[in-house]
Design a protein around this motif. Structure first.
Motif, PDB file in Angstrom:
ATOM      1  N   SER A   1      45.008  49.453  40.520  1.00  0.00           N
ATOM      2  CA  SER A   1      46.078  49.329  41.593  1.00  0.00           C
ATOM      3  C   SER A   1      47.064  48.792  39.851  1.00  0.00           C
ATOM      4  O   SER A   1      46.122  48.396  38.956  1.00  0.00           O
ATOM      5  CB  SER A   1      45.444  47.806  42.098  1.00  0.00           C
ATOM      6  OG  SER A   1      46.983  47.672  42.187  1.00  0.00           O
TER       7      SER A   1
ATOM      8  N   CYS B   1      48.669  45.895  38.367  1.00  0.00           N
ATOM      9  CA  CYS B   1      49.376  44.289  38.303  1.00  0.00           C
ATOM     10  C   CYS B   1      49.875  43.703  37.035  1.00  0.00           C
ATOM     11  O   CYS B   1      50.723  44.834  36.310  1.00  0.00           O
ATOM     12  CB  CYS B   1      47.789  43.871  38.008  1.00  0.00           C
ATOM     13  SG  CYS B   1      46.313  43.780  36.549  1.00  0.00           S
TER      14      CYS B   1
ATOM     15  N   ARG C   1      46.243  47.848  34.004  1.00  0.00           N
ATOM     16  CA  ARG C   1      46.448  49.106  35.727  1.00  0.00           C
ATOM     17  C   ARG C   1      45.186  48.326  35.608  1.00  0.00           C
ATOM     18  O   ARG C   1      44.459  47.657  34.914  1.00  0.00           O
ATOM     19  CB  ARG C   1      45.614  49.937  35.666  1.00  0.00           C
ATOM     20  CG  ARG C   1      47.274  51.072  34.980  1.00  0.00           C
ATOM     21  CD  ARG C   1      47.674  51.306  36.166  1.00  0.00           C
ATOM     22  NE  ARG C   1      47.041  52.541  36.975  1.00  0.00           N
ATOM     23  CZ  ARG C   1      47.708  52.241  39.135  1.00  0.00           C
ATOM     24  NH1 ARG C   1      48.658  51.990  39.719  1.00  0.00           N
ATOM     25  NH2 ARG C   1      46.088  52.845  39.420  1.00  0.00           N
ATOM     26  N   CYS C   2      44.395  47.613  37.411  1.00  0.00           N
ATOM     27  CA  CYS C   2      43.133  47.387  37.812  1.00  0.00           C
ATOM     28  C   CYS C   2      42.916  48.234  38.316  1.00  0.00           C
ATOM     29  O   CYS C   2      43.148  48.701  39.118  1.00  0.00           O
ATOM     30  CB  CYS C   2      43.806  45.752  37.793  1.00  0.00           C
ATOM     31  SG  CYS C   2      43.029  44.938  38.671  1.00  0.00           S
TER      32      CYS C   2
ATOM     33  N   GLU D   1      43.769  44.268  48.088  1.00  0.00           N
ATOM     34  CA  GLU D   1      45.237  43.027  47.739  1.00  0.00           C
ATOM     35  C   GLU D   1      45.131  41.568  47.145  1.00  0.00           C
ATOM     36  O   GLU D   1      45.639  41.291  46.733  1.00  0.00           O
ATOM     37  CB  GLU D   1      46.310  43.619  48.854  1.00  0.00           C
ATOM     38  CG  GLU D   1      47.005  43.905  49.203  1.00  0.00           C
ATOM     39  CD  GLU D   1      47.306  44.475  50.170  1.00  0.00           C
ATOM     40  OE1 GLU D   1      48.315  43.864  51.252  1.00  0.00           O
ATOM     41  OE2 GLU D   1      47.867  45.490  50.134  1.00  0.00           O
TER      42      GLU D   1
ATOM     43  N   ILE E   1      44.391  41.064  43.472  1.00  0.00           N
ATOM     44  CA  ILE E   1      45.123  41.224  42.360  1.00  0.00           C
ATOM     45  C   ILE E   1      46.159  40.527  43.137  1.00  0.00           C
ATOM     46  O   ILE E   1      46.504  40.290  41.727  1.00  0.00           O
ATOM     47  CB  ILE E   1      46.809  42.702  43.155  1.00  0.00           C
ATOM     48  CG1 ILE E   1      45.666  43.840  43.171  1.00  0.00           C
ATOM     49  CG2 ILE E   1      47.905  42.750  42.929  1.00  0.00           C
ATOM     50  CD1 ILE E   1      45.109  44.490  41.837  1.00  0.00           C
ATOM     51  N   ARG E   2      46.084  39.629  44.443  1.00  0.00           N
ATOM     52  CA  ARG E   2      48.084  38.411  44.407  1.00  0.00           C
ATOM     53  C   ARG E   2      47.048  37.519  43.034  1.00  0.00           C
ATOM     54  O   ARG E   2      47.268  36.335  42.844  1.00  0.00           O
ATOM     55  CB  ARG E   2      47.241  37.529  45.308  1.00  0.00           C
ATOM     56  CG  ARG E   2      48.775  37.766  47.059  1.00  0.00           C
ATOM     57  CD  ARG E   2      48.533  37.580  48.039  1.00  0.00           C
ATOM     58  NE  ARG E   2      47.592  37.308  48.458  1.00  0.00           N
ATOM     59  CZ  ARG E   2      46.629  37.742  49.375  1.00  0.00           C
ATOM     60  NH1 ARG E   2      48.321  39.529  49.916  1.00  0.00           N
ATOM     61  NH2 ARG E   2      46.074  37.882  50.021  1.00  0.00           N
TER      62      ARG E   2
ATOM     63  N   ASP F   1      46.926  37.826  39.578  1.00  0.00           N
ATOM     64  CA  ASP F   1      48.424  37.764  39.437  1.00  0.00           C
ATOM     65  C   ASP F   1      48.820  36.459  39.246  1.00  0.00           C
ATOM     66  O   ASP F   1      50.159  35.511  38.982  1.00  0.00           O
ATOM     67  CB  ASP F   1      49.876  38.357  40.645  1.00  0.00           C
ATOM     68  CG  ASP F   1      49.368  40.163  39.579  1.00  0.00           C
ATOM     69  OD1 ASP F   1      49.104  40.441  38.800  1.00  0.00           O
ATOM     70  OD2 ASP F   1      50.232  40.558  40.743  1.00  0.00           O
TER      71      ASP F   1
END
Ligand code: ZN
Length: 357
Positions: A198, A200, A204-205, A251, A254-255, A258
């Motif tokens: 994904s 981020c 890339r992550c 998700e 990733i939240r 971030d």
């Protein structure tokens, strides 16, 4: 008692009294004050009613106040260590007990650290990402992997790793390894690690999951580099893209990447030595916006001389940001290396200090 770093000159009594009047927590640990009329000594930040200046004596530390016959205040507890450290210490004690050969119940663990069963279970899970039972299984699995890598006989290795000597031990060992012990030793069929890629804010992550929980969070500029690192970390595992349901879990990761202040509730599969786990757990207790030195981290886990080993354990972290190894800096406050590049570390620290200020 640590020496003050923020104040080069020794404090005057006037400055101390000012700190007491303002209940300034920045002065906690730099001195205590004692009240002649009550016989009690307090941290500067104590919320109790302010004494009269004429009844107050200052001491450089709580030990000197106690030696002069004062009792520690029950409210601000100047003699006790930081509550966060106390909680971590309880988890460490529990981990030591779980690492021993014999079986131990949840009640006995909670008893050993003086907590209720419910509070202890919740604390343990918060700090390690695992229940005590799963932690013990993971710990034994790690020992079993080591023993099997040293190509002992499978039966000997299973017993040496602390699995009980009963007909169920193969089943338990297999569950802990995610494959049969024989498969693991032979490097034959492998466990599966599911991953998702994904974007981020740091490039890339890759987020990877074993059947026990999130086992890797990696950062890179390209998906090729991420997959190469994943295969390097889990050489025997079968790495496969995750399902749609898994993408939804990712998700949340990733939240959190971030914005590290958002809570992270997914189970973690921390795979490492007992020492590495200790270091990673201590890292997880550092809140966003704060940094510590390698030396301070070594002291927090009760191994002040193991600074280099602590630095290695930080470098071996496989869970970017969730295990915040980016919050460790050199003793002089300058940034040191970062597994995923110094630029990302700089970006993370800058973002976190913005949020705090
Ligand atoms: Zn007090």
């Amino acid at each position: 008692m640590k020496t003050a770093t923020t104040f080069a000159m020794p404090l005057t009594d006037e400055q101390r009294w000012q700190a007491v009047c303002e209940r300034d927590p920045a002065y906690d640990g730099q001195f205590v004050f004692a009240v002649r009329t009550t016989g009690i000594c307090c941290r500067p930040s104590c919320r109790s009613r302010r004494p009269l200046r004429g009844n107050v004596r200052f001491f450089v530390d709580v030990a000197s106040a106690l030696a002069a016959g004062f009792r520690p205040c029950k409210r601000c507890q100047p003699a006790s260590i930081d509550p966060q450290q106390q909680r971590l210490r309880k988890v460490e004690i529990a981990c030591d007990l779980l690492a021993q050969e014999s079986a131990i119940t949840l009640d006995a663990l909670a008893d050993a650290v003086g907590m209720s069963r419910w509070h202890f279970h919740r604390l343990f899970k918060t700090v390690t990402g695992l229940t005590p039972k799963r932690w013990q299984l993971a710990f034994r699995a790690r020992r079993l992997r080591d023993a099997l890598s040293a190509s002992q006989k499978v039966t000997d290795a299973v017993l040496a790793a602390g699995f009980p000597d009963s007909s169920s031990y193969y089943r338990q060992a297999d569950a802990a390894l995610g494959m049969t012990a024989r498969q693991y030793r032979d490097g034959g069929e492998s466990a599966t690690v599911y991953y998702a890629l994904s974007p981020c804010s740091l490039g890339r992550c890759l987020v990877a999951q074993s059947e026990r929980g999130i086992c890797a969070i990696l950062l890179a500029d390209s998906d090729e580099a991420l997959l190469a690192e994943l295969r390097h970390i889990f050489p025997r595992a079968f790495c496969e893209p995750g399902s749609e349901a898994y993408a939804i879990e990712v998700e949340q990761v990733i939240r959190h990447l971030d914005n590290p202040a958002t809570p992270f509730t997914l189970p973690l599969d921390l795979q490492g030595t007992a020492f590495q786990l200790q270091v990673w757990n201590a890292l997880r207790a550092i809140p966003p916006g704060q940094t510590v030195s390698y030396q301070a981290l070594a002291e927090r886990i009760g191994r002040p001389a193991a600074v280099r080993a602590v630095a290695s354990a930080c470098a071996a972290n496989k869970l970017a940001i969730v295990v915040p190894c980016h919050r460790v800096v050199r003793a002089d406050g300058t940034r040191s290396g970062y597994r995923w590049g110094p630029a990302r570390k700089a970006q993370l620290l800058m973002k976190e200090s913005d949020k705090e200020s």
